[in-house]
Scaffold this motif. Sequence first.
Motif, PDB file in Angstrom:
ATOM      1  N   VAL A 124       0.848  -1.193   0.000  1.00 38.88           N
ATOM      2  CA  VAL A 124       0.000   0.000   0.000  1.00 38.88           C
ATOM      3  C   VAL A 124       0.883   1.242   0.000  1.00 38.88           C
ATOM      4  O   VAL A 124       0.662   2.184  -0.773  1.00 38.88           O
ATOM      5  N   VAL A 125       1.897   1.258   0.825  1.00 44.72           N
ATOM      6  CA  VAL A 125       2.832   2.383   0.869  1.00 44.72           C
ATOM      7  C   VAL A 125       3.512   2.523  -0.490  1.00 44.72           C
ATOM      8  O   VAL A 125       3.625   3.626  -1.029  1.00 44.72           O
ATOM      9  N   ALA A 126       3.936   1.418  -1.066  1.00 41.17           N
ATOM     10  CA  ALA A 126       4.604   1.459  -2.376  1.00 41.17           C
ATOM     11  C   ALA A 126       3.688   2.031  -3.447  1.00 41.17           C
ATOM     12  O   ALA A 126       4.129   2.774  -4.321  1.00 41.17           O
ATOM     13  N   SER A 127       2.395   1.703  -3.392  1.00 40.91           N
ATOM     14  CA  SER A 127       1.462   2.187  -4.417  1.00 40.91           C
ATOM     15  C   SER A 127       1.153   3.675  -4.258  1.00 40.91           C
ATOM     16  O   SER A 127       0.775   4.331  -5.223  1.00 40.91           O
ATOM     17  N   LEU A 128       1.315   4.226  -3.063  1.00 37.41           N
ATOM     18  CA  LEU A 128       1.015   5.636  -2.808  1.00 37.41           C
ATOM     19  C   LEU A 128       2.247   6.539  -2.837  1.00 37.41           C
ATOM     20  O   LEU A 128       2.116   7.756  -2.945  1.00 37.41           O
ATOM     21  N   ALA A 129       3.428   5.955  -2.740  1.00 35.67           N
ATOM     22  CA  ALA A 129       4.653   6.748  -2.627  1.00 35.67           C
ATOM     23  C   ALA A 129       4.904   7.596  -3.872  1.00 35.67           C
ATOM     24  O   ALA A 129       4.771   7.123  -5.000  1.00 35.67           O
ATOM     25  N   VAL A 130       5.240   8.851  -3.651  1.00 28.90           N
ATOM     26  CA  VAL A 130       5.643   9.773  -4.713  1.00 28.90           C
ATOM     27  C   VAL A 130       7.047  10.246  -4.356  1.00 28.90           C
ATOM     28  O   VAL A 130       7.231  11.077  -3.483  1.00 28.90           O
ATOM     29  N   ILE A 131       8.024   9.659  -5.018  1.00 26.43           N
ATOM     30  CA  ILE A 131       9.413   9.953  -4.687  1.00 26.43           C
ATOM     31  C   ILE A 131      10.150  10.490  -5.907  1.00 26.43           C
ATOM     32  O   ILE A 131       9.780  10.204  -7.041  1.00 26.43           O
ATOM     33  N   PRO A 132      11.185  11.263  -5.649  1.00 26.85           N
ATOM     34  CA  PRO A 132      11.963  11.807  -6.764  1.00 26.85           C
ATOM     35  C   PRO A 132      12.781  10.722  -7.470  1.00 26.85           C
ATOM     36  O   PRO A 132      13.042   9.655  -6.909  1.00 26.85           O
ATOM     37  N   ALA A 133      13.201  11.058  -8.659  1.00 25.82           N
ATOM     38  CA  ALA A 133      14.099  10.189  -9.403  1.00 25.82           C
ATOM     39  C   ALA A 133      15.350   9.958  -8.558  1.00 25.82           C
ATOM     40  O   ALA A 133      15.843  10.870  -7.891  1.00 25.82           O
TER      41      ALA A 133
ATOM     42  N   VAL B  60      15.686   8.167  -5.829  1.00 23.97           N
ATOM     43  CA  VAL B  60      15.441   7.823  -4.433  1.00 23.97           C
ATOM     44  C   VAL B  60      14.922   6.396  -4.379  1.00 23.97           C
ATOM     45  O   VAL B  60      14.081   5.988  -5.175  1.00 23.97           O
ATOM     46  N   ASP B  61      15.423   5.641  -3.416  1.00 23.86           N
ATOM     47  CA  ASP B  61      15.064   4.229  -3.298  1.00 23.86           C
ATOM     48  C   ASP B  61      13.753   4.074  -2.527  1.00 23.86           C
ATOM     49  O   ASP B  61      13.570   4.653  -1.449  1.00 23.86           O
ATOM     50  N   LEU B  62      12.858   3.287  -3.064  1.00 27.32           N
ATOM     51  CA  LEU B  62      11.571   3.007  -2.421  1.00 27.32           C
ATOM     52  C   LEU B  62      11.770   2.388  -1.037  1.00 27.32           C
ATOM     53  O   LEU B  62      10.933   2.560  -0.146  1.00 27.32           O
ATOM     54  N   LEU B  63      12.870   1.699  -0.827  1.00 25.08           N
ATOM     55  CA  LEU B  63      13.151   1.109   0.489  1.00 25.08           C
ATOM     56  C   LEU B  63      13.375   2.171   1.562  1.00 25.08           C
ATOM     57  O   LEU B  63      13.302   1.877   2.754  1.00 25.08           O
ATOM     58  N   ASP B  64      13.640   3.417   1.160  1.00 30.37           N
ATOM     59  CA  ASP B  64      13.858   4.502   2.112  1.00 30.37           C
ATOM     60  C   ASP B  64      12.563   5.203   2.523  1.00 30.37           C
ATOM     61  O   ASP B  64      12.591   6.148   3.304  1.00 30.37           O
ATOM     62  N   VAL B  65      11.419   4.744   2.009  1.00 35.45           N
ATOM     63  CA  VAL B  65      10.125   5.326   2.341  1.00 35.45           C
ATOM     64  C   VAL B  65       9.635   4.778   3.678  1.00 35.45           C
ATOM     65  O   VAL B  65       9.590   3.559   3.878  1.00 35.45           O
ATOM     66  N   ALA B  66       9.267   5.682   4.582  1.00 30.74           N
ATOM     67  CA  ALA B  66       8.713   5.277   5.874  1.00 30.74           C
ATOM     68  C   ALA B  66       7.194   5.143   5.797  1.00 30.74           C
ATOM     69  O   ALA B  66       6.618   4.208   6.351  1.00 30.74           O
ATOM     70  N   ASP B  67       6.542   6.097   5.087  1.00 30.56           N
ATOM     71  CA  ASP B  67       5.087   6.090   5.019  1.00 30.56           C
ATOM     72  C   ASP B  67       4.635   6.903   3.808  1.00 30.56           C
ATOM     73  O   ASP B  67       5.345   7.803   3.354  1.00 30.56           O
TER      74      ASP B  67
ATOM     75  N   MET C   4      -1.088  15.962 -12.999  1.00 28.11           N
ATOM     76  CA  MET C   4      -0.341  15.659 -11.778  1.00 28.11           C
ATOM     77  C   MET C   4       0.751  16.706 -11.590  1.00 28.11           C
ATOM     78  O   MET C   4       1.421  17.079 -12.543  1.00 28.11           O
ATOM     79  N   VAL C   5       0.940  17.162 -10.345  1.00 29.52           N
ATOM     80  CA  VAL C   5       1.939  18.192 -10.053  1.00 29.52           C
ATOM     81  C   VAL C   5       2.818  17.718  -8.895  1.00 29.52           C
ATOM     82  O   VAL C   5       2.313  17.351  -7.844  1.00 29.52           O
ATOM     83  N   TRP C   6       4.130  17.743  -9.125  1.00 31.65           N
ATOM     84  CA  TRP C   6       5.118  17.368  -8.120  1.00 31.65           C
ATOM     85  C   TRP C   6       6.014  18.550  -7.811  1.00 31.65           C
ATOM     86  O   TRP C   6       6.333  19.339  -8.701  1.00 31.65           O
ATOM     87  N   GLY C   7       6.519  18.623  -6.590  1.00 33.07           N
ATOM     88  CA  GLY C   7       7.510  19.613  -6.210  1.00 33.07           C
ATOM     89  C   GLY C   7       8.920  19.095  -6.411  1.00 33.07           C
ATOM     90  O   GLY C   7       9.885  19.696  -5.938  1.00 33.07           O
ATOM     91  N   HIS C   8       9.052  17.982  -7.089  1.00 31.14           N
ATOM     92  CA  HIS C   8      10.344  17.359  -7.363  1.00 31.14           C
ATOM     93  C   HIS C   8      10.249  16.613  -8.694  1.00 31.14           C
ATOM     94  O   HIS C   8       9.150  16.349  -9.174  1.00 31.14           O
ATOM     95  N   ARG C   9      11.383  16.278  -9.275  1.00 31.03           N
ATOM     96  CA  ARG C   9      11.377  15.524 -10.530  1.00 31.03           C
ATOM     97  C   ARG C   9      10.855  14.116 -10.235  1.00 31.03           C
ATOM     98  O   ARG C   9      11.424  13.391  -9.421  1.00 31.03           O
ATOM     99  N   PRO C  10       9.764  13.718 -10.907  1.00 30.01           N
ATOM    100  CA  PRO C  10       9.219  12.385 -10.656  1.00 30.01           C
ATOM    101  C   PRO C  10      10.158  11.297 -11.186  1.00 30.01           C
ATOM    102  O   PRO C  10      10.975  11.540 -12.075  1.00 30.01           O
ATOM    103  N   ASP C  11      10.017  10.135 -10.620  1.00 27.80           N
ATOM    104  CA  ASP C  11      10.823   8.989 -11.028  1.00 27.80           C
ATOM    105  C   ASP C  11      10.244   8.421 -12.324  1.00 27.80           C
ATOM    106  O   ASP C  11       9.322   7.620 -12.299  1.00 27.80           O
ATOM    107  N   THR C  12      10.755   8.883 -13.451  1.00 26.44           N
ATOM    108  CA  THR C  12      10.277   8.444 -14.760  1.00 26.44           C
ATOM    109  C   THR C  12      11.435   8.385 -15.740  1.00 26.44           C
ATOM    110  O   THR C  12      12.387   9.162 -15.631  1.00 26.44           O
ATOM    111  N   ASP C  13      11.333   7.485 -16.687  1.00 27.42           N
ATOM    112  CA  ASP C  13      12.302   7.411 -17.776  1.00 27.42           C
ATOM    113  C   ASP C  13      11.800   8.165 -19.001  1.00 27.42           C
ATOM    114  O   ASP C  13      12.510   8.268 -19.996  1.00 27.42           O
TER     115      ASP C  13
END
Length: 177
Positions: A6-15, A17-24, A117-126
């Motif tokens: 669930v956390v993985a499906s909701l996480a919005v992280i910058p390019a 950044v490792d998903l394993l570093d997400v707390a919530d 969609m609007v992010w305050g950081h570069r989204p993790d995308t190729d």
Amino acid sequence: EGVDPVVASLAVIPAGVDLLDVADATSVSISEENARAVETLGNYIPNTLPEGCQYGAAGYYETTMKDGTRYHMLRITYDREQSLVPVPKTENEEYASETENEQKASEIAGDTAFLWMVWGHRPDTDLPVYQPEEVTVSLIEQQEGRVFYIDYDGVYVGIEQISVSAEELYAVIESIK
């Protein structure tokens, strides 16, 4: 692996950044008024919509990293407005009842025009990220309904064209410059 699904499906992280570093990671529904009030991100919500389109549903996503850093995203769907039209009921009755008319309208409701969609950081995308001046009607047509990204000096907007024309979407993009 190692991250709550669930956390993985909701996480919005910058390019990068490792998903394993997400707390919530969380998401809440948000009104248009509240979306526009979100610091920085709210400035990149369209000011002009194609005729017949309206603000649909939106979510405000927050991801908290194990080191306490937080990342945010607004995700908004814009829908085609649905109007009730008289629906013939039978040969003997001129029009369907209001309830049947509302039911018919609900059957055709939910026509998403585009996703924003609007992010305050570069989204993790190729996928390529464009500068605002690079976006043209032709570029939008080339995307063929895929999400594409625009970098507004560190604020990133991801857009998916669904049922609006490239010209209509271009006018929406121009409204936030």
